[in-house]
Write a protein that holds these residues in place. Structure first.
Motif, PDB file in Angstrom:
ATOM      1  N   ASP A   1     -29.324  12.193  21.478  1.00 63.46           N
ATOM      2  CA  ASP A   1     -28.939  13.532  21.899  1.00 63.46           C
ATOM      3  C   ASP A   1     -27.529  13.712  21.546  1.00 63.46           C
ATOM      4  OD1 ASP A   1     -31.590  13.983  22.968  1.00 63.46           O
ATOM      5  OD2 ASP A   1     -31.147  13.169  25.055  1.00 63.46           O
ATOM      6  N   PHE A   2     -26.679  12.825  21.919  1.00 65.28           N
ATOM      7  CA  PHE A   2     -25.429  13.000  21.683  1.00 65.28           C
ATOM      8  C   PHE A   2     -24.863  13.289  20.151  1.00 65.28           C
ATOM      9  CE2 PHE A   2     -21.168  11.538  20.213  1.00 65.28           C
ATOM     10  CZ  PHE A   2     -20.186  12.239  20.825  1.00 65.28           C
ATOM     11  N   TRP A   3     -25.561  12.519  19.308  1.00 64.92           N
ATOM     12  CA  TRP A   3     -25.236  12.671  17.932  1.00 64.92           C
ATOM     13  C   TRP A   3     -26.168  13.907  17.157  1.00 64.92           C
ATOM     14  CZ3 TRP A   3     -21.129  11.158  15.938  1.00 64.92           C
ATOM     15  CH2 TRP A   3     -20.528  10.043  16.478  1.00 64.92           C
ATOM     16  N   THR A   4     -27.274  14.297  17.651  1.00 62.59           N
ATOM     17  CA  THR A   4     -27.815  15.328  17.411  1.00 62.59           C
ATOM     18  C   THR A   4     -26.779  16.739  17.592  1.00 62.59           C
ATOM     19  OG1 THR A   4     -29.884  14.340  17.552  1.00 62.59           O
ATOM     20  CG2 THR A   4     -30.000  16.884  17.439  1.00 62.59           C
ATOM     21  N   ASN A   5     -26.705  16.609  18.888  1.00 62.52           N
ATOM     22  CA  ASN A   5     -25.685  17.744  19.336  1.00 62.52           C
ATOM     23  C   ASN A   5     -24.404  17.926  18.441  1.00 62.52           C
ATOM     24  OD1 ASN A   5     -27.400  18.724  21.257  1.00 62.52           O
ATOM     25  ND2 ASN A   5     -26.926  17.557  22.968  1.00 62.52           N
ATOM     26  N   TRP A   6     -23.758  16.738  18.242  1.00 56.67           N
ATOM     27  CA  TRP A   6     -22.642  16.541  17.698  1.00 56.67           C
ATOM     28  C   TRP A   6     -22.697  17.252  16.284  1.00 56.67           C
ATOM     29  CZ3 TRP A   6     -20.011  14.360  13.555  1.00 56.67           C
ATOM     30  CH2 TRP A   6     -18.689  14.407  13.495  1.00 56.67           C
ATOM     31  N   VAL A   7     -23.721  16.824  15.604  1.00 58.35           N
ATOM     32  CA  VAL A   7     -23.883  17.340  14.160  1.00 58.35           C
ATOM     33  C   VAL A   7     -24.163  18.817  14.189  1.00 58.35           C
ATOM     34  CG1 VAL A   7     -25.340  17.168  12.250  1.00 58.35           C
ATOM     35  CG2 VAL A   7     -24.453  14.775  13.462  1.00 58.35           C
ATOM     36  N   ALA A   8     -24.821  19.200  14.960  1.00 63.92           N
ATOM     37  CA  ALA A   8     -25.274  20.545  15.329  1.00 63.92           C
ATOM     38  C   ALA A   8     -23.848  21.599  15.594  1.00 63.92           C
ATOM     39  CB  ALA A   8     -26.073  20.911  16.292  1.00 63.92           C
ATOM     40  N   HIS A   9     -22.826  20.877  16.193  1.00 60.17           N
ATOM     41  CA  HIS A   9     -21.656  21.726  16.680  1.00 60.17           C
ATOM     42  C   HIS A   9     -20.492  21.344  15.609  1.00 60.17           C
ATOM     43  CE1 HIS A   9     -23.666  21.808  20.579  1.00 60.17           C
ATOM     44  NE2 HIS A   9     -23.039  22.887  20.760  1.00 60.17           N
ATOM     45  N   ASN A  10     -20.825  20.472  14.720  1.00 60.19           N
ATOM     46  CA  ASN A  10     -19.618  20.338  13.577  1.00 60.19           C
ATOM     47  C   ASN A  10     -20.493  20.303  12.272  1.00 60.19           C
ATOM     48  OD1 ASN A  10     -17.240  19.287  15.105  1.00 60.19           O
ATOM     49  ND2 ASN A  10     -19.196  18.034  16.337  1.00 60.19           N
ATOM     50  N   PRO A  11     -21.074  21.479  11.875  1.00 61.46           N
ATOM     51  CA  PRO A  11     -21.662  21.544  10.544  1.00 61.46           C
ATOM     52  C   PRO A  11     -20.789  21.184   9.398  1.00 61.46           C
ATOM     53  CG  PRO A  11     -21.497  23.654  11.576  1.00 61.46           C
ATOM     54  CD  PRO A  11     -20.919  22.762  12.540  1.00 61.46           C
ATOM     55  N   GLU A  12     -19.331  21.542   9.477  1.00 60.29           N
ATOM     56  CA  GLU A  12     -18.512  21.183   8.432  1.00 60.29           C
ATOM     57  C   GLU A  12     -18.349  19.635   8.332  1.00 60.29           C
ATOM     58  OE1 GLU A  12     -16.436  20.848  12.249  1.00 60.29           O
ATOM     59  OE2 GLU A  12     -17.721  22.228  11.383  1.00 60.29           O
TER      60      GLU A  12
ATOM     61  N   GLY B   1     -21.094  17.527   7.759  1.00 62.13           N
ATOM     62  CA  GLY B   1     -22.300  17.111   7.625  1.00 62.13           C
ATOM     63  C   GLY B   1     -22.285  16.284   6.277  1.00 62.13           C
ATOM     64  N   GLU B   2     -21.267  16.430   5.589  1.00 66.30           N
ATOM     65  CA  GLU B   2     -21.176  15.528   4.319  1.00 66.30           C
ATOM     66  C   GLU B   2     -20.570  14.144   4.690  1.00 66.30           C
ATOM     67  OE1 GLU B   2     -21.284  13.855   0.558  1.00 66.30           O
ATOM     68  OE2 GLU B   2     -22.382  16.016   1.082  1.00 66.30           O
ATOM     69  N   LEU B   3     -19.511  14.145   5.584  1.00 69.00           N
ATOM     70  CA  LEU B   3     -19.143  13.038   6.061  1.00 69.00           C
ATOM     71  C   LEU B   3     -20.073  12.198   6.864  1.00 69.00           C
ATOM     72  CD1 LEU B   3     -16.270  11.583   6.519  1.00 69.00           C
ATOM     73  CD2 LEU B   3     -16.134  12.847   8.733  1.00 69.00           C
ATOM     74  N   VAL B   4     -20.784  12.737   7.644  1.00 73.31           N
ATOM     75  CA  VAL B   4     -21.984  12.178   8.197  1.00 73.31           C
ATOM     76  C   VAL B   4     -22.988  11.484   7.364  1.00 73.31           C
ATOM     77  CG1 VAL B   4     -23.964  12.480   9.963  1.00 73.31           C
ATOM     78  CG2 VAL B   4     -21.845  13.566  10.496  1.00 73.31           C
ATOM     79  N   ASN B   5     -23.237  12.316   6.354  1.00 69.79           N
ATOM     80  CA  ASN B   5     -24.153  11.697   5.626  1.00 69.79           C
ATOM     81  C   ASN B   5     -23.649  10.617   4.495  1.00 69.79           C
ATOM     82  OD1 ASN B   5     -26.344  13.526   5.925  1.00 69.79           O
ATOM     83  ND2 ASN B   5     -25.800  14.914   4.439  1.00 69.79           N
TER      84      ASN B   5
END
Length: 127
Positions: A31-42, A44-48
């Motif tokens: 839940d935390f990371w799904t929300n964090w990724v949704a609130h920080n779309p910029e 996305g590349e870093l997360v990937n």
């Protein structure tokens, strides 16, 4: 760690919570990371990139079924019987390579660097 602290690849890769989420997307951190990724779309590349790094380091050591092992052993034995596999392959020695010290120095340096990196990664993921 607060949300602002996840600004580099290292921040994500060294986060135990993030690693747990990558390796178990249905776990308690989901839940935390799904929300964090949704609130920080910029980011996305870093997360990937962090996900790819963690996935690349994860060993999947599942035992092979006995049937698969038997099949592969039979294939190798048959190749040996047919003469398609040499037990020992002789490699010719080239004198010109023995006298090249820079190549040996770089090889030793590369081995030391690889061992150091592996030790660091082992220490990080062991924690």
């Amino acid at each position: 760690m607060s949300i602002e602290d996840y600004s580099t690849l290292e921040d994500l890769a060294f986060s135990r919570s993030f690693r747990n989420w990558v390796l178990n997307p249905e776990g308690p951190e989901a839940d935390f990371w799904t929300n964090w990724v949704a609130h920080n779309p910029e980011k996305g590349e870093l997360v990937n990139q962090a996900k790819a790094a963690i996935a690349a380091l994860e060993l999947n050591l599942k035992p092979l079924p006995g049937r698969t092992i038997d099949t592969e052993v039979r294939k190798v034995v048959q190749k040996i019987k047919d003469g398609r596999v040499n037990a020992v392959r002789e490699i010719p020695l080239r004198n010109s390579l023995l006298g090249r010290r820079p190549a040996r120095t770089w090889t030793v340096a590369a081995i030391i660097a690889a061992v150091a990196i592996l030790l660091i990664l082992f220490r990080i993921f062991r924690q």
